[in-house]
Enzyme design. Structure first.
Site, PDB file in Angstrom:
ATOM      1  N   TRP A  61       0.830  -1.199   0.000  1.00 48.03           N
ATOM      2  CA  TRP A  61       0.000   0.000   0.000  1.00 48.03           C
ATOM      3  C   TRP A  61       0.861   1.243   0.000  1.00 48.03           C
ATOM      4  O   TRP A  61       2.061   1.190   0.262  1.00 48.03           O
ATOM      5  CB  TRP A  61      -1.032  -0.005   1.130  1.00 48.03           C
ATOM      6  CG  TRP A  61      -0.515  -0.177   2.560  1.00 48.03           C
ATOM      7  CD1 TRP A  61       0.746  -0.545   2.954  1.00 48.03           C
ATOM      8  CD2 TRP A  61      -1.273   0.014   3.744  1.00 48.03           C
ATOM      9  NE1 TRP A  61       0.801  -0.607   4.316  1.00 48.03           N
ATOM     10  CE2 TRP A  61      -0.412  -0.269   4.840  1.00 48.03           C
ATOM     11  CE3 TRP A  61      -2.575   0.379   4.017  1.00 48.03           C
ATOM     12  CZ2 TRP A  61      -0.829  -0.171   6.169  1.00 48.03           C
ATOM     13  CZ3 TRP A  61      -2.981   0.473   5.343  1.00 48.03           C
ATOM     14  CH2 TRP A  61      -2.123   0.200   6.398  1.00 48.03           C
ATOM     15  N   ASN A  62       0.202   2.377  -0.347  1.00 42.80           N
ATOM     16  CA  ASN A  62       0.905   3.651  -0.484  1.00 42.80           C
ATOM     17  C   ASN A  62       0.137   4.756   0.228  1.00 42.80           C
ATOM     18  O   ASN A  62      -1.084   4.683   0.376  1.00 42.80           O
ATOM     19  CB  ASN A  62       1.003   4.068  -1.960  1.00 42.80           C
ATOM     20  CG  ASN A  62       1.704   3.054  -2.812  1.00 42.80           C
ATOM     21  OD1 ASN A  62       2.898   2.818  -2.653  1.00 42.80           O
ATOM     22  ND2 ASN A  62       0.968   2.437  -3.725  1.00 42.80           N
ATOM     23  N   HIS A  69      -6.369  19.887  -7.784  1.00 39.59           N
ATOM     24  CA  HIS A  69      -6.542  20.234  -9.199  1.00 39.59           C
ATOM     25  C   HIS A  69      -5.418  19.647 -10.048  1.00 39.59           C
ATOM     26  O   HIS A  69      -4.951  20.266 -10.994  1.00 39.59           O
ATOM     27  CB  HIS A  69      -6.641  21.757  -9.349  1.00 39.59           C
ATOM     28  CG  HIS A  69      -7.826  22.327  -8.619  1.00 39.59           C
ATOM     29  ND1 HIS A  69      -8.992  22.709  -9.258  1.00 39.59           N
ATOM     30  CD2 HIS A  69      -8.040  22.517  -7.298  1.00 39.59           C
ATOM     31  CE1 HIS A  69      -9.863  23.131  -8.347  1.00 39.59           C
ATOM     32  NE2 HIS A  69      -9.308  23.032  -7.147  1.00 39.59           N
ATOM     33  N   HIS A  73      -9.645  16.321 -13.127  1.00 40.93           N
ATOM     34  CA  HIS A  73     -10.237  16.740 -11.852  1.00 40.93           C
ATOM     35  C   HIS A  73     -11.510  17.536 -12.052  1.00 40.93           C
ATOM     36  O   HIS A  73     -11.820  17.983 -13.155  1.00 40.93           O
ATOM     37  CB  HIS A  73      -9.216  17.513 -11.020  1.00 40.93           C
ATOM     38  CG  HIS A  73      -8.858  18.857 -11.579  1.00 40.93           C
ATOM     39  ND1 HIS A  73      -7.841  19.044 -12.484  1.00 40.93           N
ATOM     40  CD2 HIS A  73      -9.393  20.087 -11.377  1.00 40.93           C
ATOM     41  CE1 HIS A  73      -7.751  20.315 -12.793  1.00 40.93           C
ATOM     42  NE2 HIS A  73      -8.688  20.979 -12.146  1.00 40.93           N
ATOM     43  N   ASP A  75     -13.738  20.785 -10.740  1.00 41.81           N
ATOM     44  CA  ASP A  75     -13.700  22.088 -10.062  1.00 41.81           C
ATOM     45  C   ASP A  75     -15.035  22.333  -9.364  1.00 41.81           C
ATOM     46  O   ASP A  75     -16.089  22.343 -10.016  1.00 41.81           O
ATOM     47  CB  ASP A  75     -13.527  23.230 -11.082  1.00 41.81           C
ATOM     48  CG  ASP A  75     -12.118  23.374 -11.615  1.00 41.81           C
ATOM     49  OD1 ASP A  75     -11.217  22.654 -11.181  1.00 41.81           O
ATOM     50  OD2 ASP A  75     -11.938  24.259 -12.491  1.00 41.81           O
ATOM     51  N   HIS A  79     -14.015  26.983  -5.699  1.00 40.38           N
ATOM     52  CA  HIS A  79     -12.625  27.126  -6.172  1.00 40.38           C
ATOM     53  C   HIS A  79     -12.322  28.578  -6.525  1.00 40.38           C
ATOM     54  O   HIS A  79     -11.178  29.014  -6.412  1.00 40.38           O
ATOM     55  CB  HIS A  79     -12.426  26.222  -7.392  1.00 40.38           C
ATOM     56  CG  HIS A  79     -11.088  26.325  -8.044  1.00 40.38           C
ATOM     57  ND1 HIS A  79      -9.912  26.360  -7.326  1.00 40.38           N
ATOM     58  CD2 HIS A  79     -10.734  26.396  -9.356  1.00 40.38           C
ATOM     59  CE1 HIS A  79      -8.899  26.445  -8.178  1.00 40.38           C
ATOM     60  NE2 HIS A  79      -9.360  26.484  -9.398  1.00 40.38           N
ATOM     61  N   HIS A 206     -13.682  30.213 -15.126  1.00 41.95           N
ATOM     62  CA  HIS A 206     -13.702  30.082 -13.666  1.00 41.95           C
ATOM     63  C   HIS A 206     -14.638  31.133 -13.055  1.00 41.95           C
ATOM     64  O   HIS A 206     -15.470  30.821 -12.207  1.00 41.95           O
ATOM     65  CB  HIS A 206     -12.294  30.250 -13.098  1.00 41.95           C
ATOM     66  CG  HIS A 206     -11.403  29.071 -13.332  1.00 41.95           C
ATOM     67  ND1 HIS A 206     -10.698  28.884 -14.492  1.00 41.95           N
ATOM     68  CD2 HIS A 206     -11.104  28.018 -12.537  1.00 41.95           C
ATOM     69  CE1 HIS A 206      -9.998  27.758 -14.394  1.00 41.95           C
ATOM     70  NE2 HIS A 206     -10.229  27.209 -13.228  1.00 41.95           N
TER      71      HIS A 206
HETATM   72 MN    MN Z   1      -9.146  23.117 -11.536  1.00 45.71          MN
END
Ligand code: MN
Length: 256
Positions: A61-62, A69, A73, A75, A79, A206
């Site tokens: 495992w990690n 982002h 991904h 938003d 954001h 955005h």
């Molecule tokens: Mn983004």
């Protein structure tokens, strides 16, 4: 309830195909670069905890570290400052995670001009040809940019700054304020064009979309495999309480 039975039958028979729109997430995945005076988003990193060894004899495992982002991904509205009092990524309504999608294809234009912008009249022409945009749907912008796999190719720095495609301010405003869409999806590292710091307003996708409680999907791939209409997108971000975004596995269902 036969609709769900039809769905699973369609998936198992191949009448419905699943297409992965997600960029592989590694320490080489390209990511947004801001001018050096600003905070920077983190590369994806894996830190091994154990791998069938003396740190854990039967298990691998990690831990991982990443920006919200980084890579493909989602938003959330909070954001951006225009959406600061709207939903965080953990409180986006789950109905948004399964949504119809349409695909506008400007890859030929972008191949000639990396700063190419989708304009309002392109959307009008799309609706004239294919019908109205779906309520609560995604507008996916196919630019061909996902063929750029390195950081340098993706950001495409030039003498005048990053050169990558996007959307005009009026187009972003119309999607945010007048269209029935819930958001846009792009192949670039963010929803805005590389030169959008110089637009009025700056970063209009955005500013307008998130300010109107709408959403963004960034760094998608395989949009060339989708028809202009009729796709269903599954994009279910992590439930990060108070977060501004999340890496997401984005899947498309299309009728084969
Ligand atoms: Mn983004």
């Amino acid at each position: 309830m036969t609709i769900l039975a039809d769905l699973t039958a369609g998936l198992s028979s191949g009448q419905i195909q699943m297409i992965d729109l997600t960029t592989p997430l590694t320490d080489q995945t390209p990511l947004l670069e801001l001018p050096p005076e600003f905070g920077q988003t983190a590369r994806f990193e894996l830190e091994e905890i154990s791998r069938y060894d003396d740190r854990g004899p039967a298990w691998y495992w990690n831990n991982f570290r990443t920006g919200e982002h980084t890579g493909t991904h989602f938003d959330a509205p909070n954001h951006w400052i225009t959406g600061k009092d709207k939903a965080d990524i953990g409180s986006v309504p789950i109905e948004a995670f399964v949504a119809p999608a349409v695909v506008i294809d400007v890859a030929d234009q972008v191949a000639k001009d990396p700063n190419y912008l989708i304009e309002r009249h392109h959307l009008t022409a799309f609706e004239d040809e294919h019908g109205p945009f779906p309520a609560g749907g995604w507008l996916l912008c196919r630019t061909g940019w996902s063929s750029r796999v390195t950081q340098a190719e993706m950001i495409n720095n030039t003498e005048t700054g990053p050169a990558s495609p996007g959307m005009s301010p009026e187009c972003a405003r119309w999607i945010a304020e007048e269209s029935p869409l819930q958001g846009i999806g792009v192949e670039t590292v963010g929803t805005d064009a590389g030169a959008a710091h110089s637009f009025d307003p700056a970063f209009p996708c955005h500013s307008f979309l998130l300010g109107n409680g709408k959403f963004g999907l960034a760094q998608l791939m395989n949009l060339d495999r989708l028809p202009p209409t009729g796709t269903v997108v599954l994009a279910s971000p992590l439930k990060i309480v108070g977060g501004s975004g999340s890496p997401v596995r984005v899947l498309a269902m299309v009728e084969g």
